[in-house]
Design a protein around this motif. Structure first.
Motif, mmCIF file in Angstrom:
data_model
loop_
_atom_site.group_PDB
_atom_site.id
_atom_site.type_symbol
_atom_site.label_atom_id
_atom_site.label_comp_id
_atom_site.label_asym_id
_atom_site.label_seq_id
_atom_site.Cartn_x
_atom_site.Cartn_y
_atom_site.Cartn_z
ATOM 1 N N GLY A 165 0.811 -1.212 0.000
ATOM 2 C CA GLY A 165 0.000 0.000 0.000
ATOM 3 C C GLY A 165 0.841 1.257 0.000
ATOM 4 N N GLY A 166 2.002 1.201 0.649
ATOM 5 C CA GLY A 166 2.881 2.362 0.662
ATOM 6 C C GLY A 166 3.558 2.614 -0.669
ATOM 7 N N VAL A 167 3.806 1.560 -1.433
ATOM 8 C CA VAL A 167 4.509 1.693 -2.718
ATOM 9 C C VAL A 167 3.545 2.027 -3.854
ATOM 10 C CG1 VAL A 167 5.951 0.512 -4.413
ATOM 11 C CG2 VAL A 167 6.337 0.135 -1.967
ATOM 12 N N TYR A 168 2.424 1.283 -3.909
ATOM 13 C CA TYR A 168 1.528 1.369 -5.064
ATOM 14 C C TYR A 168 0.170 1.993 -4.752
ATOM 15 C CZ TYR A 168 4.775 -1.949 -7.211
ATOM 16 O OH TYR A 168 5.896 -2.565 -7.711
ATOM 17 N N ALA A 169 -0.099 2.330 -3.484
ATOM 18 C CA ALA A 169 -1.449 2.733 -3.081
ATOM 19 C C ALA A 169 -2.444 1.668 -3.519
ATOM 20 C CB ALA A 169 -1.831 4.095 -3.656
ATOM 21 N N GLY A 170 -2.023 0.408 -3.422
ATOM 22 C CA GLY A 170 -2.850 -0.712 -3.813
ATOM 23 C C GLY A 170 -2.816 -1.784 -2.744
ATOM 24 N N LEU A 171 -3.294 -2.953 -3.103
ATOM 25 C CA LEU A 171 -3.321 -4.092 -2.202
ATOM 26 C C LEU A 171 -2.678 -5.290 -2.880
ATOM 27 C CD1 LEU A 171 -6.990 -3.728 -0.903
ATOM 28 C CD2 LEU A 171 -4.912 -3.286 0.411
ATOM 29 N N ALA A 172 -2.406 -6.320 -2.090
ATOM 30 C CA ALA A 172 -1.754 -7.504 -2.644
ATOM 31 C C ALA A 172 -2.606 -8.190 -3.694
ATOM 32 C CB ALA A 172 -1.423 -8.485 -1.516
ATOM 33 N N ASN A 173 -3.912 -7.958 -3.674
ATOM 34 C CA ASN A 173 -4.747 -8.595 -4.692
ATOM 35 C C ASN A 173 -4.815 -7.798 -5.989
ATOM 36 O OD1 ASN A 173 -6.445 -6.483 -4.053
ATOM 37 N ND2 ASN A 173 -8.011 -7.752 -3.075
ATOM 38 N N SER A 174 -4.201 -6.611 -6.018
ATOM 39 C CA SER A 174 -4.184 -5.818 -7.258
ATOM 40 C C SER A 174 -2.790 -5.723 -7.871
ATOM 41 C CB SER A 174 -4.716 -4.401 -6.994
ATOM 42 O OG SER A 174 -3.834 -3.658 -6.166
ATOM 43 N N THR A 288 -5.179 -0.909 -20.518
ATOM 44 C CA THR A 288 -5.521 -1.921 -19.512
ATOM 45 C C THR A 288 -4.875 -1.655 -18.163
ATOM 46 O OG1 THR A 288 -3.667 -3.387 -20.088
ATOM 47 C CG2 THR A 288 -5.714 -3.653 -21.344
ATOM 48 N N ILE A 289 -3.996 -0.662 -18.071
ATOM 49 C CA ILE A 289 -3.300 -0.357 -16.814
ATOM 50 C C ILE A 289 -4.153 0.609 -16.002
ATOM 51 C CG2 ILE A 289 -1.220 0.625 -15.780
ATOM 52 C CD1 ILE A 289 0.284 -0.241 -18.314
ATOM 53 N N GLU A 290 -4.589 0.155 -14.840
ATOM 54 C CA GLU A 290 -5.464 0.967 -13.992
ATOM 55 C C GLU A 290 -4.644 1.823 -13.029
ATOM 56 O OE1 GLU A 290 -9.502 -1.016 -13.138
ATOM 57 O OE2 GLU A 290 -8.037 -2.631 -12.902
ATOM 58 N N LEU A 291 -5.300 2.860 -12.504
ATOM 59 C CA LEU A 291 -4.641 3.801 -11.603
ATOM 60 C C LEU A 291 -5.323 3.789 -10.240
ATOM 61 C CD1 LEU A 291 -4.239 6.896 -13.971
ATOM 62 C CD2 LEU A 291 -2.646 4.997 -13.625
ATOM 63 N N SER A 292 -4.547 4.117 -9.230
ATOM 64 C CA SER A 292 -5.066 4.240 -7.876
ATOM 65 C C SER A 292 -4.967 5.688 -7.425
ATOM 66 C CB SER A 292 -4.269 3.349 -6.918
ATOM 67 O OG SER A 292 -4.753 3.466 -5.599
ATOM 68 N N SER A 293 -5.968 6.142 -6.696
ATOM 69 C CA SER A 293 -5.971 7.510 -6.178
ATOM 70 C C SER A 293 -5.668 7.502 -4.680
ATOM 71 C CB SER A 293 -7.338 8.170 -6.413
ATOM 72 O OG SER A 293 -7.626 8.252 -7.787
ATOM 73 N N SER A 294 -5.163 8.610 -4.191
ATOM 74 C CA SER A 294 -4.821 8.707 -2.775
ATOM 75 C C SER A 294 -4.878 10.160 -2.337
ATOM 76 C CB SER A 294 -3.421 8.125 -2.507
ATOM 77 O OG SER A 294 -2.436 8.842 -3.228
ATOM 78 N N ALA A 295 -4.747 10.355 -1.046
ATOM 79 C CA ALA A 295 -4.666 11.708 -0.490
ATOM 80 C C ALA A 295 -3.684 11.695 0.662
ATOM 81 C CB ALA A 295 -6.036 12.180 -0.015
ATOM 82 N N LEU A 296 -3.085 12.833 0.907
ATOM 83 C CA LEU A 296 -2.120 12.958 1.993
ATOM 84 C C LEU A 296 -2.464 14.180 2.831
ATOM 85 C CD1 LEU A 296 1.452 12.073 2.272
ATOM 86 C CD2 LEU A 296 0.981 14.469 2.700
ATOM 87 N N GLY A 393 -3.090 8.758 -9.210
ATOM 88 C CA GLY A 393 -1.679 9.061 -9.012
ATOM 89 C C GLY A 393 -0.715 7.936 -9.340
ATOM 90 N N LEU A 394 -1.101 6.685 -9.042
ATOM 91 C CA LEU A 394 -0.150 5.582 -9.182
ATOM 92 C C LEU A 394 -0.736 4.437 -10.000
ATOM 93 C CD1 LEU A 394 1.421 5.347 -5.609
ATOM 94 C CD2 LEU A 394 2.536 6.110 -7.707
ATOM 95 N N PRO A 395 0.031 3.910 -10.954
ATOM 96 C CA PRO A 395 -0.432 2.754 -11.729
ATOM 97 C C PRO A 395 -0.397 1.484 -10.895
ATOM 98 C CG PRO A 395 1.825 3.292 -12.326
ATOM 99 C CD PRO A 395 1.371 4.358 -11.377
ATOM 100 N N GLN A 396 -1.323 0.579 -11.190
ATOM 101 C CA GLN A 396 -1.355 -0.723 -10.533
ATOM 102 C C GLN A 396 -0.667 -1.757 -11.418
ATOM 103 O OE1 GLN A 396 -2.935 -1.006 -7.144
ATOM 104 N NE2 GLN A 396 -2.176 1.020 -7.691
ATOM 105 N N TYR A 397 0.360 -2.378 -10.878
ATOM 106 C CA TYR A 397 1.112 -3.393 -11.622
ATOM 107 C C TYR A 397 0.418 -4.745 -11.441
ATOM 108 C CZ TYR A 397 5.118 -0.357 -12.629
ATOM 109 O OH TYR A 397 5.940 0.636 -13.119
#
Length: 449
Positions: A165-174, A288-296, A393-397
């Motif tokens: 989550g800190g690297v990709y703003a994602g989860l292990a399932n994404s 096909t590359i999705e993005l994740s959004s976040s806020a700080l 902000g961040l692409p999901q690999y």
């Protein structure tokens, strides 16, 4: 020669800088950015009278790109390193030390996560080498699928998710194993008989004492400003490129006009839209590359606030908190500890869950302070605060990401005078984006001769 660099993040700025260094004054260089400012997801603001990064704050120091670039630009004195404190993980309503001896939270044995997961999970990890491993060489699966099947869901939610989550703003399932953990995928491809053995082979040598992370003393704006000054492009901010058309002489970039070559240093969806006619194959793969959004939320607290003696607190998945992570900046960075306030960064948003990002600033600040109170037990009363949102902000690999990148780059290689760069290609970190921008410039230089 006239070259357009579309996208004013670190990838585009490095590409522009490398083109200027190579071609000098004979190059007419145009930098186009749809936002009103340069820098992309790197942004330094003023908090309590001093600079504070509200995007990325660190880079992998064991990669050479950023230290080398700082030296080249005469900014070597800006290079700083963390104090060496360890983070905590908030799980089950309490703080635990971040497990040591793991690969992005994946343990090489039960001892690493003792105390963080239950006894049944520890027994499952210990028994894992005795169970047959199903892995297809060259294949890919989500990190959660592999780790959950071998070690259990507690390891995923409490150890792996907080780090990814800190690297990709994602989860292990994404996130896919092959792109996020290439050394682990290589160990599995080479025939490691278990996940335990594969992690042990993939872990970096424990003897290294070099700092893992580095930072920039006065914020990333120092590097961004230096790159922009050295590249000396004509800057078009607040300008969206609406079309990219191949012509007999080169390219037409609307609304910029005719150019000899183009670097697209844009997010994957924007790249896909612009490549529809120039490279349909690359466009389809990029789409096909999705993005994740976040806020700080950056909080300035009274200087005597007794924050934990840790670099930060990562939050396990499923905890009843709004925030996903806290960076205790004044504990993490010695140069920030000297300021007249205590600084904390509170992160929100994971892939697929961005409901909090629409909250008004005062509500996000209140949530940040309340969650920080929960994990520290302190009465948190900010003296100042800033909110920065990062939509897309961040692409999901995702699994298969490396194949998508090969498809994009192979298709673009067949199009003269075109190069792509960005965080969606070979890594989301600042060093990887820097390398991506430099590679794009090299391709354009080869085309221009």
């Amino acid at each position: 020669m006239r070259v357009a660099v579309v996208g004013g993040g670190i990838s585009g700025l490095v590409a522009a800088y490398r083109l200027r260094v190579a071609l000098g004054d004979e190059l007419e260089l145009v930098l186009v950015e749809q936002r009103e400012r340069i820098g992309g997801v790197l942004y330094t603001a003023e908090l309590a009278g001093d600079p504070m990064d509200l995007g990325a704050e660190a880079f992998i120091a064991r990669r050479p790109e950023i230290p080398a670039l700082l030296r080249e630009l005469g900014l070597e004195d800006q290079l700083v390193y963390p104090a060496g404190r360890r983070p905590l993980i908030w799980s089950g309503g309490t703080a635990h030390p971040l497990p040591e001896g793991t690969l992005m939270g994946i343990p090489a044995g039960p001892d690493s996560v003792a105390g963080l997961v239950d006894d049944a999970t520890l027994a499952r990890i210990a028994d894992e080498p005795n169970r047959p491993l199903r892995w297809t060489s060259g294949g890919d699966v989500a990190v959660a699928e592999l780790v959950g099947e071998r070690f259990g869901e507690q390891v995923v939610r409490r150890s792996v998710d907080p780090l990814l989550g800190g690297v990709y703003a994602g989860l292990a399932n994404s996130i896919g194993v092959r792109s996020a953990l290439p050394t682990l995928a290589a160990a599995l491809d080479a025939g490691a008989p278990s996940l335990t053995q594969a992690v042990a082979r993939a872990l970096p040598p424990s003897s290294s004492t070099a700092p893992v992370f580095g930072g920039i003393r006065d914020g990333y704006r120092v590097l961004l400003d230096a790159l922009l000054a050295a590249a000396a492009p004509k800057v078009e901010t607040g300008t969206a490129v609406t079309d990219l058309i191949r012509t007999p002489e080169g390219w037409r970039v609307d609304p910029i006009g005719a150019v000899d070559a183009v670097v697209l240093a844009t997010p994957a969806p924007v790249t896909a839209a612009l490549l529809r006619s120039a490279s349909p194959e690359a466009a389809r793969a990029a789409a096909t590359i999705e993005l994740s959004s976040s806020a700080l939320v950056a909080l300035a607290l009274p200087a005597d606030t007794p924050l934990p003696d840790n670099s930060g607190i990562l939050v396990a998945t499923g905890e009843p908190l709004r925030a996903k992570a806290f960076t205790l900046s004044s504990r993490k960075w010695p140069h920030l500890a000297a300021r007249n306030v205590a600084l904390v960064r509170v992160s929100f948003g994971r892939f697929g869950d961005d409901t909090l990002l629409s909250w008004p600033d005062p509500d996000l600040i209140a949530a940040a302070a309340a969650d920080l109170t929960t994990v520290t037990g302190l009465e948190i009363r900010p003296v100042s605060a800033l909110v920065q949102r990062w939509p897309g902000g961040l692409p999901q690999y995702a699994p298969g990401h490396d194949d998508r990148v090969v498809e994009i780059e192979s298709a673009v290689a067949d199009v003269p005078g075109l190069a792509v760069a960005g965080a969606y290609l070979h890594g989301v970190g600042v060093p990887a984006c820097t390398a991506s921008g430099a590679a794009a410039a090299t391709r354009i230089l080869a085309h221009l001769g």
